[in-house]
Enzyme design. Sequence first.
Site, PDB file in Angstrom:
ATOM      1  CD  GLU A  22      -2.927   0.753   2.424  1.00 20.79           C
ATOM      2  OE1 GLU A  22      -2.519   1.124   3.539  1.00 20.79           O
ATOM      3  OE2 GLU A  22      -4.036   0.210   2.233  1.00 20.79           O
ATOM      4  CD  GLN A  74       0.765  18.265 -10.744  1.00 21.55           C
ATOM      5  OE1 GLN A  74       0.106  19.284 -10.704  1.00 21.55           O
ATOM      6  NE2 GLN A  74       1.997  18.228 -11.209  1.00 21.55           N
ATOM      7  NE  ARG A  83      14.774  13.040 -15.243  1.00 20.38           N
ATOM      8  CZ  ARG A  83      14.448  13.414 -16.480  1.00 20.38           C
ATOM      9  NH1 ARG A  83      14.023  14.644 -16.701  1.00 20.38           N
ATOM     10  NH2 ARG A  83      14.540  12.578 -17.487  1.00 20.38           N
ATOM     11  CG  HIS A 126      13.553  21.026 -10.320  1.00 19.55           C
ATOM     12  ND1 HIS A 126      13.690  19.742 -10.767  1.00 19.55           N
ATOM     13  CD2 HIS A 126      14.187  21.810 -11.210  1.00 19.55           C
ATOM     14  CE1 HIS A 126      14.376  19.746 -11.893  1.00 19.55           C
ATOM     15  NE2 HIS A 126      14.693  20.995 -12.180  1.00 19.55           N
ATOM     16  CE  LYS A 186       8.394  18.539  -5.887  1.00 15.30           C
ATOM     17  NZ  LYS A 186       9.606  18.695  -6.711  1.00 15.30           N
ATOM     18  CE1 TYR A 224       7.207  15.399  -8.451  1.00 11.12           C
ATOM     19  CE2 TYR A 224       8.269  13.614  -9.647  1.00 11.12           C
ATOM     20  CZ  TYR A 224       7.899  14.943  -9.554  1.00 11.12           C
ATOM     21  OH  TYR A 224       8.218  15.812 -10.562  1.00 11.12           O
TER      22      TYR A 224
END
Length: 152
Positions: free
Chosen positions: A28, A46, A59, A62, A72, A132
Amino acid sequence: MKVEHTGLAGVILLEPRRFGDNRGFFAETYNARAYRDAGIECEFVQDNHSLSDKVGTVRGLHFQKPPAAQAKLVRCGRGAIFDVAVDIRVGSPTFGKWVGYELSADNGLQLFIPAGFAHGFMTLKPGSEIVYKCSDYYAPEAVGSVRWDDPE
Protein backbone atom coordinates in the site's frame (compact mmCIF):
# COMPACT_ATOMS: atom_id res chain seq x y z
CA MET A 1 4.94 1.22 8.20
CA LYS A 2 8.34 2.22 9.53
CA VAL A 3 8.83 5.97 10.01
CA GLU A 4 12.20 7.71 10.41
CA HIS A 5 12.41 11.42 11.17
CA THR A 6 15.53 12.82 9.52
CA GLY A 7 17.86 15.59 10.66
CA LEU A 8 15.71 18.13 8.80
CA ALA A 9 12.44 19.07 10.48
CA GLY A 10 9.51 17.68 8.50
CA VAL A 11 11.52 15.47 6.13
CA ILE A 12 10.45 11.88 6.81
CA LEU A 13 11.75 8.56 5.44
CA LEU A 14 9.02 5.94 5.22
CA GLU A 15 9.05 2.21 4.62
CA PRO A 16 5.57 0.91 3.79
CA ARG A 17 4.93 -2.74 4.58
CA ARG A 18 5.29 -5.24 1.76
CA PHE A 19 3.59 -8.59 1.53
CA GLY A 20 5.53 -10.92 -0.74
CA ASP A 21 5.24 -14.42 -2.10
CA ASN A 22 6.49 -16.37 -5.12
CA ARG A 23 4.51 -14.06 -7.46
CA GLY A 24 6.09 -10.82 -6.22
CA PHE A 25 4.70 -8.41 -3.62
CA PHE A 26 1.85 -6.11 -2.68
CA ALA A 27 2.39 -2.76 -0.96
CA GLU A 28 0.00 0.00 0.00
CA THR A 29 1.98 3.01 -1.25
CA TYR A 30 -0.36 5.65 0.16
CA ASN A 31 -3.10 5.71 2.77
CA ALA A 32 -4.17 9.16 4.02
CA ARG A 33 -4.95 7.92 7.54
CA ALA A 34 -1.63 6.06 7.96
CA TYR A 35 0.39 8.97 6.60
CA ARG A 36 -1.47 11.43 8.81
CA ASP A 37 -0.58 9.20 11.78
CA ALA A 38 3.07 9.44 10.62
CA GLY A 39 2.90 13.24 10.76
CA ILE A 40 2.12 13.95 7.10
CA GLU A 41 -0.98 16.12 7.11
CA CYS A 42 -1.13 17.58 3.62
CA GLU A 43 -3.57 16.97 0.82
CA PHE A 44 -1.97 15.71 -2.37
CA VAL A 45 -3.50 17.08 -5.58
CA GLN A 46 -1.16 15.87 -8.33
CA ASP A 47 0.83 12.73 -9.14
CA ASN A 48 3.95 12.87 -11.34
CA HIS A 49 5.91 10.08 -13.01
CA SER A 50 9.45 10.54 -14.36
CA LEU A 51 11.64 8.13 -16.37
CA SER A 52 15.40 8.54 -16.70
CA ASP A 53 17.09 6.03 -19.00
CA LYS A 54 20.76 6.63 -18.18
CA VAL A 55 22.65 6.03 -14.94
CA GLY A 56 23.92 9.30 -13.46
CA THR A 57 21.07 11.44 -14.75
CA VAL A 58 20.54 14.37 -12.37
CA ARG A 59 17.15 16.06 -12.08
CA GLY A 60 16.77 19.00 -9.74
CA LEU A 61 17.18 20.64 -7.42
CA HIS A 62 13.69 22.06 -8.02
CA PHE A 63 11.09 23.82 -5.89
CA GLN A 64 8.06 26.05 -6.19
CA LYS A 65 7.85 29.36 -4.32
CA PRO A 66 4.84 30.35 -2.21
CA PRO A 67 1.97 30.59 -2.63
CA ALA A 68 2.40 27.51 -4.86
CA ALA A 69 5.05 25.74 -2.75
CA GLN A 70 4.79 21.97 -2.93
CA ALA A 71 5.27 19.15 -0.46
CA LYS A 72 6.23 15.89 -2.17
CA LEU A 73 6.00 12.19 -1.38
CA VAL A 74 8.63 10.48 -3.55
CA ARG A 75 9.19 6.80 -4.36
CA CYS A 76 11.03 4.83 -7.01
CA GLY A 77 8.84 2.45 -9.00
CA ARG A 78 11.64 0.90 -11.06
CA GLY A 79 15.41 1.01 -10.73
CA ALA A 80 17.09 3.13 -8.07
CA ILE A 81 17.80 6.79 -7.31
CA PHE A 82 19.70 8.85 -4.78
CA ASP A 83 17.01 11.29 -3.62
CA VAL A 84 17.85 14.62 -1.95
CA ALA A 85 15.96 17.27 0.03
CA VAL A 86 17.61 20.66 0.75
CA ASP A 87 16.23 23.11 3.32
CA ILE A 88 15.75 26.46 1.53
CA ARG A 89 13.65 28.08 4.28
CA VAL A 90 15.39 31.37 5.01
CA GLY A 91 15.81 31.71 8.78
CA SER A 92 15.53 27.97 9.42
CA PRO A 93 18.20 26.57 11.78
CA THR A 94 18.96 23.97 9.08
CA PHE A 95 18.92 26.37 6.10
CA GLY A 96 21.21 25.00 3.37
CA LYS A 97 21.48 21.55 4.98
CA TRP A 98 20.45 18.45 3.07
CA VAL A 99 19.64 14.78 3.46
CA GLY A 100 19.82 12.06 0.84
CA TYR A 101 18.63 8.47 0.65
CA GLU A 102 18.65 5.64 -1.84
CA LEU A 103 15.10 4.93 -2.95
CA SER A 104 14.62 1.86 -5.10
CA ALA A 105 12.02 -0.49 -6.45
CA ASP A 106 13.66 -3.16 -4.29
CA ASN A 107 13.68 -1.33 -0.94
CA GLY A 108 10.28 0.39 -1.37
CA LEU A 109 11.38 3.44 0.66
CA GLN A 110 9.61 6.78 0.29
CA LEU A 111 10.74 10.28 1.17
CA PHE A 112 8.32 12.96 2.33
CA ILE A 113 9.64 16.44 1.55
CA PRO A 114 7.62 19.35 2.97
CA ALA A 115 7.09 22.69 1.24
CA GLY A 116 10.12 24.93 1.70
CA PHE A 117 12.62 22.36 0.46
CA ALA A 118 14.33 21.88 -2.89
CA HIS A 119 14.18 18.35 -4.28
CA GLY A 120 16.34 16.45 -6.72
CA PHE A 121 17.70 13.02 -7.53
CA MET A 122 20.35 11.12 -9.46
CA THR A 123 19.66 7.79 -11.12
CA LEU A 124 21.66 4.79 -9.90
CA LYS A 125 20.28 2.22 -12.37
CA PRO A 126 19.24 2.47 -16.02
CA GLY A 127 15.53 2.93 -16.71
CA SER A 128 14.74 4.37 -13.28
CA GLU A 129 11.18 5.56 -12.76
CA ILE A 130 10.21 8.02 -10.05
CA VAL A 131 6.63 8.48 -8.93
CA TYR A 132 5.70 11.31 -6.60
CA LYS A 133 2.71 13.08 -5.14
CA CYS A 134 2.54 16.89 -4.87
CA SER A 135 0.51 19.04 -2.49
CA ASP A 136 0.00 21.83 -5.04
CA TYR A 137 -0.40 22.03 -8.79
CA TYR A 138 2.46 22.76 -11.16
CA ALA A 139 2.83 26.54 -11.44
CA PRO A 140 5.56 27.53 -13.94
CA GLU A 141 5.64 31.12 -12.66
CA ALA A 142 6.62 29.82 -9.19
CA VAL A 143 9.35 27.39 -10.27
CA GLY A 144 12.87 27.84 -8.94
CA SER A 145 16.03 25.77 -8.83
CA VAL A 146 19.37 25.39 -7.09
CA ARG A 147 22.43 23.96 -8.81
CA TRP A 148 23.13 20.45 -7.55
CA ASP A 149 26.82 21.35 -7.13
CA ASP A 150 26.34 24.80 -5.55
CA PRO A 151 29.29 25.24 -3.16
CA GLU A 152 27.07 26.90 -0.55
